[in-house]
Design a protein around this motif. Structure first.
Motif, PDB file in Angstrom:
ATOM      1  N   UNK A  12      11.360   0.913   1.509  1.00 22.00           N
ATOM      2  CA  UNK A  12      12.065   2.185   1.650  1.00 22.00           C
ATOM      3  C   UNK A  12      11.681   3.209   0.589  1.00 22.00           C
ATOM      4  N   UNK A  13      10.908   2.784  -0.409  1.00 22.34           N
ATOM      5  CA  UNK A  13      10.470   3.716  -1.454  1.00 22.34           C
ATOM      6  C   UNK A  13       9.588   4.800  -0.825  1.00 22.34           C
ATOM      7  N   UNK A  14       9.795   6.027  -1.208  1.00 21.98           N
ATOM      8  CA  UNK A  14       9.005   7.140  -0.680  1.00 21.98           C
ATOM      9  C   UNK A  14       7.515   6.882  -0.888  1.00 21.98           C
ATOM     10  N   UNK A  15       6.727   7.119   0.138  1.00 25.90           N
ATOM     11  CA  UNK A  15       5.267   7.038   0.133  1.00 25.90           C
ATOM     12  C   UNK A  15       4.725   5.614   0.232  1.00 25.90           C
ATOM     13  N   UNK A  55       0.854  -1.189   0.000  1.00 31.10           N
ATOM     14  CA  UNK A  55       0.000   0.000   0.000  1.00 31.10           C
ATOM     15  C   UNK A  55       0.883   1.229   0.000  1.00 31.10           C
ATOM     16  N   UNK A  56       0.358   2.298  -0.536  1.00 30.99           N
ATOM     17  CA  UNK A  56       1.134   3.536  -0.602  1.00 30.99           C
ATOM     18  C   UNK A  56       0.221   4.748  -0.634  1.00 30.99           C
ATOM     19  N   UNK A  57       0.770   5.881  -0.287  1.00 31.78           N
ATOM     20  CA  UNK A  57       0.039   7.132  -0.444  1.00 31.78           C
ATOM     21  C   UNK A  57      -0.247   7.324  -1.925  1.00 31.78           C
ATOM     22  N   UNK A  58      -1.416   7.820  -2.227  1.00 29.97           N
ATOM     23  CA  UNK A  58      -1.861   7.899  -3.617  1.00 29.97           C
ATOM     24  C   UNK A  58      -1.235   9.101  -4.329  1.00 29.97           C
ATOM     25  N   UNK A  59       0.060   8.976  -4.619  1.00 32.09           N
ATOM     26  CA  UNK A  59       0.792  10.001  -5.374  1.00 32.09           C
ATOM     27  C   UNK A  59       1.454   9.318  -6.564  1.00 32.09           C
ATOM     28  N   UNK A  60       1.785  10.086  -7.578  1.00 26.73           N
ATOM     29  CA  UNK A  60       2.340   9.514  -8.800  1.00 26.73           C
ATOM     30  C   UNK A  60       3.768   9.023  -8.595  1.00 26.73           C
ATOM     31  N   UNK A 117       0.074  -8.153 -12.513  1.00 25.88           N
ATOM     32  CA  UNK A 117      -0.078  -7.145 -11.467  1.00 25.88           C
ATOM     33  C   UNK A 117      -1.388  -6.393 -11.642  1.00 25.88           C
ATOM     34  N   UNK A 118      -1.844  -5.774 -10.562  1.00 26.02           N
ATOM     35  CA  UNK A 118      -3.018  -4.911 -10.598  1.00 26.02           C
ATOM     36  C   UNK A 118      -2.835  -3.821  -9.562  1.00 26.02           C
ATOM     37  N   UNK A 119      -3.336  -2.633  -9.879  1.00 25.17           N
ATOM     38  CA  UNK A 119      -3.191  -1.466  -9.004  1.00 25.17           C
ATOM     39  C   UNK A 119      -4.519  -0.740  -8.941  1.00 25.17           C
ATOM     40  N   UNK A 120      -4.945  -0.388  -7.737  1.00 22.30           N
ATOM     41  CA  UNK A 120      -6.174   0.391  -7.559  1.00 22.30           C
ATOM     42  C   UNK A 120      -5.932   1.453  -6.492  1.00 22.30           C
ATOM     43  N   UNK A 121      -6.709   2.524  -6.573  1.00 20.36           N
ATOM     44  CA  UNK A 121      -6.581   3.592  -5.580  1.00 20.36           C
ATOM     45  C   UNK A 121      -7.951   4.000  -5.059  1.00 20.36           C
ATOM     46  N   UNK A 122      -7.943   4.586  -3.879  1.00 16.27           N
ATOM     47  CA  UNK A 122      -9.167   5.116  -3.263  1.00 16.27           C
ATOM     48  C   UNK A 122      -8.788   6.314  -2.420  1.00 16.27           C
ATOM     49  N   UNK A 123      -9.218   7.471  -2.856  1.00 20.36           N
ATOM     50  CA  UNK A 123      -8.930   8.723  -2.172  1.00 20.36           C
ATOM     51  C   UNK A 123      -7.424   8.865  -1.946  1.00 20.36           C
ATOM     52  N   UNK A 124      -6.952   8.871  -0.703  1.00 22.55           N
ATOM     53  CA  UNK A 124      -5.537   9.158  -0.459  1.00 22.55           C
ATOM     54  C   UNK A 124      -4.647   7.941  -0.415  1.00 22.55           C
ATOM     55  N   UNK A 125      -5.191   6.742  -0.687  1.00 24.79           N
ATOM     56  CA  UNK A 125      -4.390   5.527  -0.565  1.00 24.79           C
ATOM     57  C   UNK A 125      -4.492   4.685  -1.834  1.00 24.79           C
ATOM     58  N   UNK A 126      -3.405   3.978  -2.150  1.00 27.08           N
ATOM     59  CA  UNK A 126      -3.393   3.051  -3.276  1.00 27.08           C
ATOM     60  C   UNK A 126      -2.942   1.683  -2.782  1.00 27.08           C
ATOM     61  N   UNK A 127      -3.314   0.652  -3.543  1.00 29.20           N
ATOM     62  CA  UNK A 127      -2.982  -0.715  -3.144  1.00 29.20           C
ATOM     63  C   UNK A 127      -2.603  -1.490  -4.397  1.00 29.20           C
ATOM     64  N   UNK A 128      -1.609  -2.364  -4.266  1.00 25.11           N
ATOM     65  CA  UNK A 128      -1.039  -3.050  -5.420  1.00 25.11           C
ATOM     66  C   UNK A 128      -0.837  -4.533  -5.125  1.00 25.11           C
ATOM     67  N   UNK A 129      -1.123  -5.369  -6.118  1.00 14.25           N
ATOM     68  CA  UNK A 129      -0.844  -6.794  -6.058  1.00 14.25           C
ATOM     69  C   UNK A 129       0.081  -7.126  -7.222  1.00 14.25           C
ATOM     70  N   UNK A 130       1.215  -7.738  -6.927  1.00 16.69           N
ATOM     71  CA  UNK A 130       2.184  -8.098  -7.969  1.00 16.69           C
ATOM     72  C   UNK A 130       2.586  -9.559  -7.779  1.00 16.69           C
ATOM     73  N   UNK A 131       2.373 -10.374  -8.815  1.00 16.93           N
ATOM     74  CA  UNK A 131       2.861 -11.750  -8.805  1.00 16.93           C
ATOM     75  C   UNK A 131       4.217 -11.807  -9.507  1.00 16.93           C
ATOM     76  N   UNK A 132       5.199 -12.393  -8.833  1.00 11.54           N
ATOM     77  CA  UNK A 132       6.551 -12.495  -9.384  1.00 11.54           C
ATOM     78  C   UNK A 132       6.934 -13.966  -9.505  1.00 11.54           C
TER      79      UNK A 132
END
Length: 390
Positions: A379-382, A325-330, A350-365
């Motif tokens: 450690x990535x910002x946000x 999860x991350x803050x919803x910034x670019x 992978x799939x990415x969705x956002x809602x207001x100030x938060x984003x959430x991501x699922x990545x299969x590797x």
């Protein structure tokens, strides 16, 4: 082993959903990854560092510190619709009790203890029953405010009783609109609905935008003598305004599931002790839904019926799954993908969705990444939280 801390008494049917070889579920447990609860208030509870999800077995979430959870990347779930039938049936009881003088008549009968002769009692009741004459629901207009899981069921029920139904919902979803019977006449605003309805039933969540939506101003739009039913949340009705409207004769009757001192002792108020969802079936349905949503999140990272995160799901594609999860910034997702590429971690899907100030991501590797890779993502910002699901 996933550790789930429970509050309140959770239905056994819900608790039995958790496989014992993968879950430790208890009311006293250290370092929980999730909470499962009903109405226990968590605003003053210290949030454990390990907590990643909270499931409320019920619809309302005003007992959860949602904003704090969102800032910490904790997904909060509820169970909309699981108790809908129980509430719908109590609304029906409220409509009937409010239209036929039933409670008043029953109370009167209990005062006749000094009459010992059945024939004499029958004769007296024949004389007095006109005091409790009511009206039929047939042909009357029910206004339904909030047309979600419960509101749409209430609307269908009223139509089956040959009532007319008008509805208003400023946040009507496409899914709810498809579910709504075509016979429901949609109103443009709350005031218009109040002016058209003989009975008004409230079915909106307790949000800042809905707090005291029934107040002195809106009550002035009521059809004189109308009955107001509130089986949603106490906060959406200004009880002082309701009392003033009853005293003025604008509101004819108030039927609710949320007693307050100012409402007691009035013949024009029927107050029930917050029993809308208090059926064995509703408690079981809520517990099962909450447990299933928690497990899908913990096992797969999928999110359904969250009140603070976007709905998101992806079928497993083999390999290992990373969620974050991350803050919803670019730029955040791109930076995370760069970390994976720099470490030669192959992304399968992978799939990415956002809602207001938060984003959430699922990545299969393709394979489980080294701990240093996960540390670099964290450690990535946000970025707020990162999980690896084998």
């Amino acid at each position: 082993m996933y550790k789930i801390k429970t509050y309140n008494q959770i239905s056994v049917k819900g608790l039995d959903r958790f496989p014992r070889d993968r879950y430790e579920v208890a009311s006293e447990i250290g370092h929980p990854i999730a909470y499962l609860l009903r109405s226990h208030k968590l605003h003053d509870e210290v949030i454990p560092e390990t907590l990643r999800a909270v499931a409320r077995a019920g619809a309302g979430v005003n007992n959860l510190p949602i904003e704090a959870y969102t800032q910490r990347g904790i997904v909060a779930f509820n169970t909309p619709g699981a108790n809908a039938n129980a509430v719908k049936e109590l609304v029906l009881a409220g409509l009937l009790l409010g239209s036929r003088g039933i409670t008043q008549g029953m109370s009167y009968v209990q005062t006749l203890t000094d009459i010992g002769d059945a024939a004499a009692m029958s004769k007296l009741l024949e004389q007095e029953k006109k005091r409790f004459a009511g009206q039929e629901l047939y042909g009357k207009t029910l206004g339904v405010v909030g047309l979600g899981a419960i509101g749409s069921m209430v609307a269908e029920m009223a139509l089956a009783l040959d009532m007319k139904v008008v509805g208003f919902d400023p946040a009507l979803s496409v899914e709810a609109a498809w579910r709504l019977p075509s016979q429901v006449q949609k109103m443009e605003n709350l005031q218009s609905l109040l002016a058209h309805a003989d009975y008004v039933s409230l079915h909106v969540p307790a949000l800042e935008s809905t707090r005291h939506m029934i107040n002195r101003e809106t009550l002035q739009s009521l059809r004189p003598g109308a009955t107001l039913l509130n089986f949603a949340r106490d906060a959406i009705v200004d009880s002082a305004a309701v009392v003033a409207s009853l005293d003025a004769g604008q509101l004819g009757q108030y039927i609710c599931d949320f007693p307050e001192p100012c409402l007691l002792g009035r013949s024009d108020v029927i107050a029930m002790p917050h029993i809308g969802a208090s059926t064995a079936e509703a408690e079981e349905n809520c517990a099962v839904m909450a447990a299933d949503q928690l497990m899908d999140f913990l096992h797969n990272g999928n999110i359904k019926n969250s009140v603070n995160f976007p709905p998101i799901s992806m079928a497993r594609n083999g390999g290992c799954r990373i969620t974050f999860s991350n803050e919803n910034v670019s730029g955040v997702l791109g930076h995370v993908l760069s970390v994976l590429a720099d470490n030669e971690v192959n992304v399968l899907d992978m799939v990415n969705k956002s809602r207001e100030q938060v984003a959430y991501n699922i990545i299969d590797v393709e394979q489980s990444p080294h701990d240093s890779v996960i540390d670099s993502i964290a450690a990535v910002d946000h970025v707020i939280t990162v999980r690896v699901i084998a």
